[in-house]
Design a protein around this motif. Structure first.
Motif, PDB file in Angstrom:
ATOM      1  N   GLN A   1      14.319  -3.969  -8.004  1.00 58.65           N
ATOM      2  CA  GLN A   1      13.292  -3.058  -7.482  1.00 58.65           C
ATOM      3  C   GLN A   1      12.906  -3.459  -6.060  1.00 58.65           C
ATOM      4  O   GLN A   1      12.784  -2.615  -5.183  1.00 58.65           O
ATOM      5  CB  GLN A   1      12.060  -3.058  -8.380  1.00 58.65           C
ATOM      6  CG  GLN A   1      10.945  -2.177  -7.833  1.00 58.65           C
ATOM      7  CD  GLN A   1       9.656  -2.297  -8.614  1.00 58.65           C
ATOM      8  OE1 GLN A   1       9.613  -2.888  -9.674  1.00 58.65           O
ATOM      9  NE2 GLN A   1       8.597  -1.729  -8.067  1.00 58.65           N
ATOM     10  N   HIS A   2      12.743  -4.751  -5.826  1.00 57.38           N
ATOM     11  CA  HIS A   2      12.364  -5.217  -4.489  1.00 57.38           C
ATOM     12  C   HIS A   2      13.457  -4.911  -3.477  1.00 57.38           C
ATOM     13  O   HIS A   2      13.176  -4.460  -2.361  1.00 57.38           O
ATOM     14  CB  HIS A   2      12.078  -6.714  -4.517  1.00 57.38           C
ATOM     15  CG  HIS A   2      10.870  -7.060  -5.321  1.00 57.38           C
ATOM     16  ND1 HIS A   2      10.676  -8.307  -5.854  1.00 57.38           N
ATOM     17  CD2 HIS A   2       9.787  -6.338  -5.703  1.00 57.38           C
ATOM     18  CE1 HIS A   2       9.534  -8.337  -6.510  1.00 57.38           C
ATOM     19  NE2 HIS A   2       8.985  -7.145  -6.435  1.00 57.38           N
ATOM     20  N   VAL A   3      14.711  -5.124  -3.858  1.00 59.63           N
ATOM     21  CA  VAL A   3      15.829  -4.874  -2.945  1.00 59.63           C
ATOM     22  C   VAL A   3      15.926  -3.378  -2.627  1.00 59.63           C
ATOM     23  O   VAL A   3      16.061  -2.988  -1.464  1.00 59.63           O
ATOM     24  CB  VAL A   3      17.149  -5.408  -3.541  1.00 59.63           C
ATOM     25  CG1 VAL A   3      18.340  -4.930  -2.729  1.00 59.63           C
ATOM     26  CG2 VAL A   3      17.118  -6.922  -3.607  1.00 59.63           C
ATOM     27  N   PHE A   4      15.833  -2.524  -3.641  1.00 59.62           N
ATOM     28  CA  PHE A   4      15.917  -1.079  -3.399  1.00 59.62           C
ATOM     29  C   PHE A   4      14.746  -0.580  -2.546  1.00 59.62           C
ATOM     30  O   PHE A   4      14.914   0.280  -1.688  1.00 59.62           O
ATOM     31  CB  PHE A   4      15.988  -0.316  -4.717  1.00 59.62           C
ATOM     32  CG  PHE A   4      17.341  -0.348  -5.372  1.00 59.62           C
ATOM     33  CD1 PHE A   4      18.490  -0.660  -4.671  1.00 59.62           C
ATOM     34  CD2 PHE A   4      17.470  -0.058  -6.718  1.00 59.62           C
ATOM     35  CE1 PHE A   4      19.729  -0.688  -5.266  1.00 59.62           C
ATOM     36  CE2 PHE A   4      18.715  -0.074  -7.339  1.00 59.62           C
ATOM     37  CZ  PHE A   4      19.844  -0.392  -6.601  1.00 59.62           C
TER      38      PHE A   4
ATOM     39  N   ARG B   1       7.656  -2.397 -11.883  1.00 62.67           N
ATOM     40  CA  ARG B   1       7.822  -1.402 -12.945  1.00 62.67           C
ATOM     41  C   ARG B   1       8.608  -1.979 -14.118  1.00 62.67           C
ATOM     42  O   ARG B   1       8.670  -1.382 -15.170  1.00 62.67           O
ATOM     43  CB  ARG B   1       8.586  -0.200 -12.403  1.00 62.67           C
ATOM     44  CG  ARG B   1       7.867   0.505 -11.296  1.00 62.67           C
ATOM     45  CD  ARG B   1       8.785   1.533 -10.668  1.00 62.67           C
ATOM     46  NE  ARG B   1       8.146   2.053  -9.475  1.00 62.67           N
ATOM     47  CZ  ARG B   1       7.943   3.333  -9.266  1.00 62.67           C
ATOM     48  NH1 ARG B   1       8.349   4.215 -10.136  1.00 62.67           N
ATOM     49  NH2 ARG B   1       7.363   3.731  -8.168  1.00 62.67           N
ATOM     50  N   TYR B   2       9.229  -3.116 -13.905  1.00 63.27           N
ATOM     51  CA  TYR B   2      10.114  -3.675 -14.915  1.00 63.27           C
ATOM     52  C   TYR B   2       9.632  -5.057 -15.338  1.00 63.27           C
ATOM     53  O   TYR B   2       8.873  -5.704 -14.641  1.00 63.27           O
ATOM     54  CB  TYR B   2      11.544  -3.759 -14.358  1.00 63.27           C
ATOM     55  CG  TYR B   2      11.996  -2.447 -13.776  1.00 63.27           C
ATOM     56  CD1 TYR B   2      12.326  -1.387 -14.611  1.00 63.27           C
ATOM     57  CD2 TYR B   2      12.024  -2.250 -12.407  1.00 63.27           C
ATOM     58  CE1 TYR B   2      12.714  -0.164 -14.087  1.00 63.27           C
ATOM     59  CE2 TYR B   2      12.411  -1.029 -11.875  1.00 63.27           C
ATOM     60  CZ  TYR B   2      12.760   0.006 -12.716  1.00 63.27           C
ATOM     61  OH  TYR B   2      13.127   1.206 -12.201  1.00 63.27           O
ATOM     62  N   ARG B   3      10.130  -5.530 -16.495  1.00 62.98           N
ATOM     63  CA  ARG B   3       9.632  -6.799 -17.045  1.00 62.98           C
ATOM     64  C   ARG B   3      10.498  -8.000 -16.714  1.00 62.98           C
ATOM     65  O   ARG B   3       9.991  -9.085 -16.595  1.00 62.98           O
ATOM     66  CB  ARG B   3       9.484  -6.674 -18.555  1.00 62.98           C
ATOM     67  CG  ARG B   3       8.373  -5.734 -18.905  1.00 62.98           C
ATOM     68  CD  ARG B   3       8.144  -5.723 -20.366  1.00 62.98           C
ATOM     69  NE  ARG B   3       7.119  -4.730 -20.665  1.00 62.98           N
ATOM     70  CZ  ARG B   3       6.183  -4.882 -21.530  1.00 62.98           C
ATOM     71  NH1 ARG B   3       6.123  -5.978 -22.236  1.00 62.98           N
ATOM     72  NH2 ARG B   3       5.300  -3.943 -21.739  1.00 62.98           N
TER      73      ARG B   3
ATOM     74  N   ASN C   1       0.800  -1.224   0.000  1.00 62.74           N
ATOM     75  CA  ASN C   1       0.000   0.000   0.000  1.00 62.74           C
ATOM     76  C   ASN C   1       0.832   1.273   0.000  1.00 62.74           C
ATOM     77  O   ASN C   1       0.416   2.285  -0.546  1.00 62.74           O
ATOM     78  CB  ASN C   1      -0.956   0.000   1.198  1.00 62.74           C
ATOM     79  CG  ASN C   1      -1.934  -1.145   1.134  1.00 62.74           C
ATOM     80  OD1 ASN C   1      -2.430  -1.471   0.068  1.00 62.74           O
ATOM     81  ND2 ASN C   1      -2.193  -1.770   2.268  1.00 62.74           N
ATOM     82  N   GLY C   2       1.992   1.233   0.624  1.00 67.23           N
ATOM     83  CA  GLY C   2       2.795   2.448   0.730  1.00 67.23           C
ATOM     84  C   GLY C   2       3.822   2.619  -0.364  1.00 67.23           C
ATOM     85  O   GLY C   2       4.272   3.732  -0.631  1.00 67.23           O
ATOM     86  N   HIS C   3       4.220   1.523  -0.992  1.00 72.51           N
ATOM     87  CA  HIS C   3       5.316   1.612  -1.954  1.00 72.51           C
ATOM     88  C   HIS C   3       4.990   0.970  -3.297  1.00 72.51           C
ATOM     89  O   HIS C   3       5.889   0.752  -4.112  1.00 72.51           O
ATOM     90  CB  HIS C   3       6.582   0.984  -1.361  1.00 72.51           C
ATOM     91  CG  HIS C   3       7.011   1.633  -0.092  1.00 72.51           C
ATOM     92  ND1 HIS C   3       7.629   2.859  -0.056  1.00 72.51           N
ATOM     93  CD2 HIS C   3       6.869   1.254   1.203  1.00 72.51           C
ATOM     94  CE1 HIS C   3       7.871   3.187   1.197  1.00 72.51           C
ATOM     95  NE2 HIS C   3       7.412   2.242   1.983  1.00 72.51           N
ATOM     96  N   GLY C   4       3.733   0.649  -3.531  1.00 71.37           N
ATOM     97  CA  GLY C   4       3.302   0.162  -4.841  1.00 71.37           C
ATOM     98  C   GLY C   4       3.925  -1.138  -5.275  1.00 71.37           C
ATOM     99  O   GLY C   4       4.241  -1.324  -6.450  1.00 71.37           O
TER     100      GLY C   4
END
Length: 169
Positions: A115-118, A105-107, A97-100
């Motif tokens: 993305q998950h790590v960042f 965003r990537y394929r 909910n807070g970080h989408g």
């Protein structure tokens, strides 16, 4: 509930008039009371908003399992075990909910992992920031030569030069 007689008794002592198990994928039992019993009842507003009360519940085997589970949930041992799960659920909810994080965003799988790590690093930094002492108040800068000249001439300083307008117009 009287499982053998297939009857439910309301808080005022009235007995249900109908007991049914409708065909469906999810098993449940319906018990209905007579409209005559409910219409004149002084606690009707606490029971139902319709003419007659209708109660739905699980079949006996599932109802007993549910009752045992609800009783167990009141013990301190269960609450201490559940606190760990509640913390994990809270973290997942924060990510979604807070970080989408419901959609990437990537394929590619590699980019999605990055993305998950960042995002996890960002959430950890936010959590660390809560425990840090507050930042000291900023020191005001020494006035520039132009600001000193404006002060010397008693010309008021605009908050921003971008919004300042020319005196002529």
């Amino acid at each position: 509930m009287d499982w053998d007689a297939q009857q439910v008794t309301c808080p005022r002592g009235r007995v249900s008039r109908r007991w049914s198990t409708p065909p469906s994928l999810a098993p449940y039992v319906n018990a209905e009371f007579s409209p005559d019993d409910c219409r004149e009842c002084p606690v009707k507003s606490a029971c139902t908003r319709t003419d007659a009360r209708k109660v739905s519940f699980l079949p006996r085997e599932l109802y007993d399992i549910q009752s045992e589970s609800r009783t167990e949930q009141q013990t301190q041992e269960w609450l201490s075990r559940y606190s760990l799960r509640a913390a994990i659920e809270s973290t997942i909810s924060e990510f979604v909910n807070g970080h989408g994080m419901r959609q990437c965003r990537y394929r590619s799988e590699e980019k999605a992992h990055i993305q998950h790590v960042f995002t996890a690093i960002a959430v950890n930094l936010e959590r660390i920031g809560v425990h840090l002492p507050p930042a000291p108040a900023r020191q005001s800068r020494n006035p520039t030569a132009l600001q000193g000249f404006l002060d010397w001439q008693r010309i008021p300083r605009p908050r921003s030069w971008r919004v300042a307008t020319h005196p002529a117009g």
